[in-house]
Structures are given as C-alpha cells and as structure tokens.
Motif scaffolding. Structure first.
Motif, PDB file in Angstrom:
ATOM      1  N   ALA A 140       1.861  14.745  -1.808  1.00 52.62           N
ATOM      2  CA  ALA A 140       3.323  14.837  -1.514  1.00 52.62           C
ATOM      3  C   ALA A 140       4.020  15.480  -0.515  1.00 52.62           C
ATOM      4  CB  ALA A 140       3.669  15.515  -3.116  1.00 52.62           C
ATOM      5  N   ALA A 141       3.218  16.683  -0.201  1.00 51.81           N
ATOM      6  CA  ALA A 141       3.591  17.306   0.932  1.00 51.81           C
ATOM      7  C   ALA A 141       3.397  16.809   2.282  1.00 51.81           C
ATOM      8  CB  ALA A 141       2.496  18.789   0.981  1.00 51.81           C
ATOM      9  N   LEU A 142       2.278  15.882   2.353  1.00 49.51           N
ATOM     10  CA  LEU A 142       2.112  15.013   3.743  1.00 49.51           C
ATOM     11  C   LEU A 142       3.295  14.145   3.663  1.00 49.51           C
ATOM     12  CD1 LEU A 142      -1.557  14.392   3.681  1.00 49.51           C
ATOM     13  CD2 LEU A 142      -0.455  15.474   5.397  1.00 49.51           C
ATOM     14  N   ALA A 143       3.541  13.355   2.642  1.00 45.64           N
ATOM     15  CA  ALA A 143       4.985  12.507   2.891  1.00 45.64           C
ATOM     16  C   ALA A 143       6.134  13.362   2.872  1.00 45.64           C
ATOM     17  CB  ALA A 143       4.954  11.994   1.356  1.00 45.64           C
ATOM     18  N   ALA A 144       6.194  14.382   2.605  1.00 48.23           N
ATOM     19  CA  ALA A 144       7.417  15.203   2.851  1.00 48.23           C
ATOM     20  C   ALA A 144       7.405  15.604   4.280  1.00 48.23           C
ATOM     21  CB  ALA A 144       7.574  16.771   1.781  1.00 48.23           C
ATOM     22  N   ALA A 145       6.274  15.748   4.920  1.00 46.99           N
ATOM     23  CA  ALA A 145       6.120  16.081   6.323  1.00 46.99           C
ATOM     24  C   ALA A 145       6.236  14.756   7.059  1.00 46.99           C
ATOM     25  CB  ALA A 145       4.895  16.689   6.674  1.00 46.99           C
ATOM     26  N   GLY A 146       6.666  13.673   6.501  1.00 47.23           N
ATOM     27  CA  GLY A 146       6.900  12.362   7.140  1.00 47.23           C
ATOM     28  C   GLY A 146       5.612  11.461   7.526  1.00 47.23           C
ATOM     29  N   VAL A 147       4.591  11.999   6.913  1.00 45.53           N
ATOM     30  CA  VAL A 147       3.569  11.085   6.930  1.00 45.53           C
ATOM     31  C   VAL A 147       3.214   9.883   5.899  1.00 45.53           C
ATOM     32  CG1 VAL A 147       0.744  11.003   6.921  1.00 45.53           C
ATOM     33  CG2 VAL A 147       2.005  13.088   7.856  1.00 45.53           C
ATOM     34  N   ASN A 148       2.902   8.769   6.390  1.00 45.61           N
ATOM     35  CA  ASN A 148       2.677   7.764   5.670  1.00 45.61           C
ATOM     36  C   ASN A 148       1.051   7.679   5.208  1.00 45.61           C
ATOM     37  OD1 ASN A 148       2.489   5.177   4.281  1.00 45.61           O
ATOM     38  ND2 ASN A 148       2.628   3.949   5.700  1.00 45.61           N
ATOM     39  N   VAL A 149       0.847   8.309   3.944  1.00 41.43           N
ATOM     40  CA  VAL A 149      -0.475   8.226   3.828  1.00 41.43           C
ATOM     41  C   VAL A 149      -1.236   6.973   3.572  1.00 41.43           C
ATOM     42  CG1 VAL A 149      -0.284  10.546   2.626  1.00 41.43           C
ATOM     43  CG2 VAL A 149      -0.292   8.372   1.379  1.00 41.43           C
ATOM     44  N   ARG A 150      -0.538   5.911   3.428  1.00 36.01           N
ATOM     45  CA  ARG A 150      -1.145   4.534   3.216  1.00 36.01           C
ATOM     46  C   ARG A 150      -1.771   4.092   4.536  1.00 36.01           C
ATOM     47  NH1 ARG A 150      -2.642   3.748  -1.661  1.00 36.01           N
ATOM     48  NH2 ARG A 150      -2.647   1.596  -1.256  1.00 36.01           N
ATOM     49  N   GLN A 151      -1.447   4.644   5.715  1.00 39.59           N
ATOM     50  CA  GLN A 151      -1.926   4.231   7.006  1.00 39.59           C
ATOM     51  C   GLN A 151      -3.477   4.805   7.114  1.00 39.59           C
ATOM     52  OE1 GLN A 151       0.628   6.719   9.227  1.00 39.59           O
ATOM     53  NE2 GLN A 151      -0.865   7.739  10.392  1.00 39.59           N
ATOM     54  N   PHE A 152      -4.093   5.653   6.071  1.00 43.43           N
ATOM     55  CA  PHE A 152      -5.201   6.033   6.328  1.00 43.43           C
ATOM     56  C   PHE A 152      -6.234   5.446   5.187  1.00 43.43           C
ATOM     57  CE2 PHE A 152      -2.452   9.725   7.114  1.00 43.43           C
ATOM     58  CZ  PHE A 152      -2.632   9.749   8.349  1.00 43.43           C
ATOM     59  N   ALA A 153      -7.672   5.562   5.422  1.00 39.22           N
ATOM     60  CA  ALA A 153      -8.504   5.562   4.448  1.00 39.22           C
ATOM     61  C   ALA A 153      -8.702   6.909   3.809  1.00 39.22           C
ATOM     62  CB  ALA A 153     -10.016   5.144   4.865  1.00 39.22           C
ATOM     63  N   LEU A 154      -8.410   6.924   2.470  1.00 37.75           N
ATOM     64  CA  LEU A 154      -8.171   8.394   1.785  1.00 37.75           C
ATOM     65  C   LEU A 154      -9.591   8.521   1.305  1.00 37.75           C
ATOM     66  CD1 LEU A 154      -4.959   7.469  -0.065  1.00 37.75           C
ATOM     67  CD2 LEU A 154      -5.391   8.824   1.862  1.00 37.75           C
ATOM     68  N   MET A 155     -10.073   9.548   1.460  1.00 35.74           N
ATOM     69  CA  MET A 155     -11.659  10.284   1.009  1.00 35.74           C
ATOM     70  C   MET A 155     -11.418  11.422   0.179  1.00 35.74           C
ATOM     71  SD  MET A 155     -12.681   9.879   4.867  1.00 35.74           S
ATOM     72  CE  MET A 155     -14.202  10.749   4.439  1.00 35.74           C
ATOM     73  N   GLY A 156     -12.340  11.489  -0.760  1.00 38.14           N
ATOM     74  CA  GLY A 156     -12.567  12.858  -1.599  1.00 38.14           C
ATOM     75  C   GLY A 156     -13.964  12.823  -1.887  1.00 38.14           C
ATOM     76  N   THR A 157     -14.098  13.825  -2.661  1.00 31.18           N
ATOM     77  CA  THR A 157     -15.508  13.902  -3.538  1.00 31.18           C
ATOM     78  C   THR A 157     -15.510  13.652  -4.864  1.00 31.18           C
ATOM     79  OG1 THR A 157     -15.174  16.311  -4.055  1.00 31.18           O
ATOM     80  CG2 THR A 157     -15.769  15.906  -1.855  1.00 31.18           C
ATOM     81  N   GLN A 158     -16.539  14.013  -5.766  1.00 37.01           N
ATOM     82  CA  GLN A 158     -16.589  13.554  -7.073  1.00 37.01           C
ATOM     83  C   GLN A 158     -15.392  14.301  -8.001  1.00 37.01           C
ATOM     84  OE1 GLN A 158     -20.391  13.085  -9.138  1.00 37.01           O
ATOM     85  NE2 GLN A 158     -21.388  13.633  -7.344  1.00 37.01           N
ATOM     86  N   LEU A 159     -14.743  15.326  -7.330  1.00 33.15           N
ATOM     87  CA  LEU A 159     -13.707  15.768  -7.972  1.00 33.15           C
ATOM     88  C   LEU A 159     -12.488  14.697  -8.001  1.00 33.15           C
ATOM     89  CD1 LEU A 159     -13.327  19.356  -5.862  1.00 33.15           C
ATOM     90  CD2 LEU A 159     -14.449  18.761  -8.296  1.00 33.15           C
ATOM     91  N   TRP A 160     -12.553  13.599  -7.473  1.00 28.67           N
ATOM     92  CA  TRP A 160     -11.604  12.545  -7.547  1.00 28.67           C
ATOM     93  C   TRP A 160     -11.787  11.847  -8.936  1.00 28.67           C
ATOM     94  CZ3 TRP A 160      -9.205   9.999  -2.872  1.00 28.67           C
ATOM     95  CH2 TRP A 160      -8.575  10.766  -2.021  1.00 28.67           C
TER      96      TRP A 160
END
Length: 411
Positions: free
Chosen positions: A271-291
């Motif tokens: 949400a903070a990235l979106a508020a900063a004007g970033v379209n997160v769908r442009q990235f491959a989103l990556m996490g750890t097992q916490l996801w």
C-alpha cells in the motif's frame, strides 16, 4: 526457532567399516519417506544444583517413551507460557507419534522440559546425557541452544536443534529447522531463472530482516544480478511509508521486488509503494516462507507473487495422521520433531552399536523427511529441497518443484 511472526526469538547401510552415502540415503528414504507418502528470552547462568532440580521436575512429568537401548534426549519448552509451550507439547506429541509409527525401533526417548529458558536447557541436556542419551534433539530456541550446546559438545554428544538462527549452528550442533538463508537463496535463484536481473527490496529492521538482507545481496550478486535499492523499515505505517518512498525512486529500472516479512507488514508495504506512485504489478513479487499466510493470499495486489517452501503434500499427510491421533491440528514445527526422531531411529538401526558421528550426520546425499529432502552442512546449518509457490486466492500453488535428491558432493 522463530515461528514466522507468531512466535519468534527477538524458525543408511554399513559396508565393512565404511558408510556408502548413496546407500545411506536409500535406507533413510525408506525409513523417513513413508511420512510423505502417507503423506526472546535472555540466557541465564544456572548452577549445577538448580540444573539438577529443574531436570528432576521435568523427568517426573515427562516419562521416557520406548524401551530401546539407544537413548535420545528430547529437549523442549514443555512448560513455557503461550505459543512456546504449545509448540513444545505438539513437538513432543509428534516425536511420540513417530516412535509409535516406527513400531520396532531400538530407541528410547528421554523427554526433558527446558521451560523455554537457557538455564532450563542446560539442566535438561545435562540430565539427558547423564541418563545415557547418545544424541540430543532440541532445544527449540537459539538462546537455549547457545547455553546447552557446550554440555553436549564436551561429552561428544551430537545435537540436532530446532532453532532458525544459523548463528548457533556448529560442527556437532546441527539445525533441522527452515533457515531464512535457504528461503532467500531459493527464491532469488528462481527469479534469476525467470530472467529477472534488477532487484529492489523493503526489509524489516529486525534480526530476521538482517539475515534476509545479507543473503539477498549475496545471492543476487552470485548470480549476476544487481540490487538497485534496498530500504529498511521499523514497525509502523509511517516508517514503512518513508522506506517505500525511497525505494520508489529506483523502481523504474527494476523487475523484481523482495519483501521478506509476514502478511500484515507486506500488505502495508504494498500500500505504501502504491501511495508513492509505484505500480507493484510491474515487478515479480518475491517473499520468504512468511508469505504462507492468509493475509497474503487475500491481497489481489500480491497474486502471482513467488515464495519458497516445502511441497505442502507431505505436511498435509502428516497433519491428517496427527489430527487423527491427537484431535487437533499440528503447528508447523511438529513435523521437525517427527523427522528428527525418525532420522535418529533409522541411523541407530543401520549404525548398530557404533555412535552416530558427525560424518554420518553430514552425509552429502542427505535424508528424506515430511517436508522433503534435507542435509546437514559441516558448519551445522542445513540445505533443504524447497519448491517455489505462487500466491493465489486459495493459497500457495507449487510452480517449481523441490529437489528430490542431492548430488553426493562435499557440503
């Protein structure tokens, strides 16, 4: 061990006189593999008298299990408060279930309660060894491992602990848990294999975040990628917003975004990235097992994101059997205790009267358990065969399978 965000720490054949690695692996797959087919506190110094008293109390409420000649210490926070105690009891249940399902094993479990403290772990390990334990399983927490491992080491007794803090690993003190370093390396390797080369990251300002950050930078560099921007955040929406605005400045040239945190924090970061004007769908989103978290699966912005983990089929089968036996769902760490007991039983059977040595435990071919293959490294850490899962509204979906065998090379 750190249990994601809910519970944290601040998670064989003998030929002549020589072991053949491939043969060991085959025997252990037979012994362990059926499981998959059927599917922070501060350390405190403890005087020897207090340690003995703590151990005596533990032995009264935790009688030994099994009648075999090969004695195995099982050190868990059985009387600890909250999630720690619940996890300890579930892990003891799983250990006893393993013993029951093995049937004719030659091991005897010596359960000891460390109360979730370093001083309790000292006393529990000391008592288990005094009672004849030839190997120690546990403790669960890093501070307990740190305090107790010198006792086992000085007696030449190997320890298989459940902490997720690789700093406590050492030759003779092996970690069976899922380590953050393995998570990060696996998801970065997958991203690189999918053509991703430029990475940005938002990392929590915690001990877990520090470990994840270090491995992230190293893993990306090893594979020829680059980290274009990485910022830390502390708890709190405003602080995540500050970090997101800094990362947003480099977002235009990146093709992958890494956030090694749990569901609520990841959602706030997105949400903070979106508020900063970033379209997160442009990235491959990556996490750890916490996801592996319903809060992640329910966020449409995260759908399609990647995270590492064991193939869930093995744990589902284990959980079904545990539920039938105990009438409740097992927490994730219960599978570690099950695998530890089954592994030791297999080694005790094939090793015979000989001790389980560091050389046996660091067999490069590895072993097979509920959550797939694993092997212990010479430094006490481990390597696991992890799958890559894709975030979907219904949960994690395996899109890249886990390794099923290791090459028999030095580790």
């Amino acid at each position: 061990m750190a249990f994601q965000r809910g519970l944290s720490e601040a998670s064989a054949v003998r030929a002549h006189s020589w072991w053949r690695p491939i043969a060991i692996a085959a025997a252990l797959v037979t012994a362990l593999g059926f499981a998959g087919c059927s599917g922070t506190l501060n350390s405190v110094d403890l005087s020897r008298s207090n340690a003995a008293a703590a151990g005596a109390m533990a032995s009264e409420s935790n009688p030994n299990r099994g009648t075999g000649d090969f004695k195995v210490g099982l050190i868990l926070p059985l009387s600890a408060n909250g999630n720690a105690g619940a996890a300890g009891l579930a892990m003891r249940n799983a250990a006893e279930m393993a013993l029951a399902e093995l049937g004719d094993s030659n091991i005897q479990l010596l359960p000891k309660d460390d109360g979730g403290t370093g001083q309790g772990a000292q006393g529990a390990v000391q008592q288990a060894i005094d009672e004849g334990a030839q190997i120690v399983l546990g403790p669960l927490f890093a501070h307990s491992v740190t305090t107790a491992k010198p006792i086992a080491r000085d007696r030449g007794i190997p320890m298989i602990a459940f902490s997720t803090d690789s700093n406590v690993a050492a030759t003779g003190t092996y970690l069976l848990s899922f380590l953050p370093e393995s998570d990060v390396d696996r998801v970065v390797a997958y991203a690189i294999s999918q053509g991703k080369r430029s990475f940005i990251g938002l990392v929590p300002g915690s001990a877990y975040g520090s470990v994840a950050e270090g491995e992230f930078k190293q893993s990306v560099a090893r594979r020829g990628g680059r980290v274009m921007a990485l910022e830390h955040y502390a708890d709190g929406r405003n602080k995540i917003g500050d970090a997101a605005r800094l990362v947003a400045q480099a977002a235009g040239g990146a093709d992958a975004l890494f956030i090694p945190d749990g569901g609520e924090a990841v959602n706030e970061a997105i949400a903070a990235l979106a508020a900063a004007g970033v379209n997160v769908r442009q990235f491959a989103l990556m996490g750890t097992q916490l996801w592996d978290d319903p809060k992640i699966f329910s966020n449409p912005q995260l759908e399609g994101g990647w995270y590492p983990g064991p193939d869930p089929a093995g744990f589902r089968a284990f959980a079904d059997r545990y539920r039938s036996r105990y009438g409740q769902d097992p927490p994730r760490p219960a599978a570690l205790a099950y695998d530890a007991v089954t592994l030791v039983a297999a080694l005790a059977k094939t090793q015979g009267p000989q001790r389980i040595t560091n050389e046996v435990l660091t067999n490069p071919s590895g072993f097979a358990g509920i959550d797939g293959v694993f092997r212990f490294r010479n430094d006490g850490t481990n390597q696991r065969g992890l799958a890559i899962l894709r975030v979907t509204p219904s949960g994690g979906q395996v899109i890249a399978p886990a390794l099923r065998t290791f090459s028999a090379s030095a580790i």
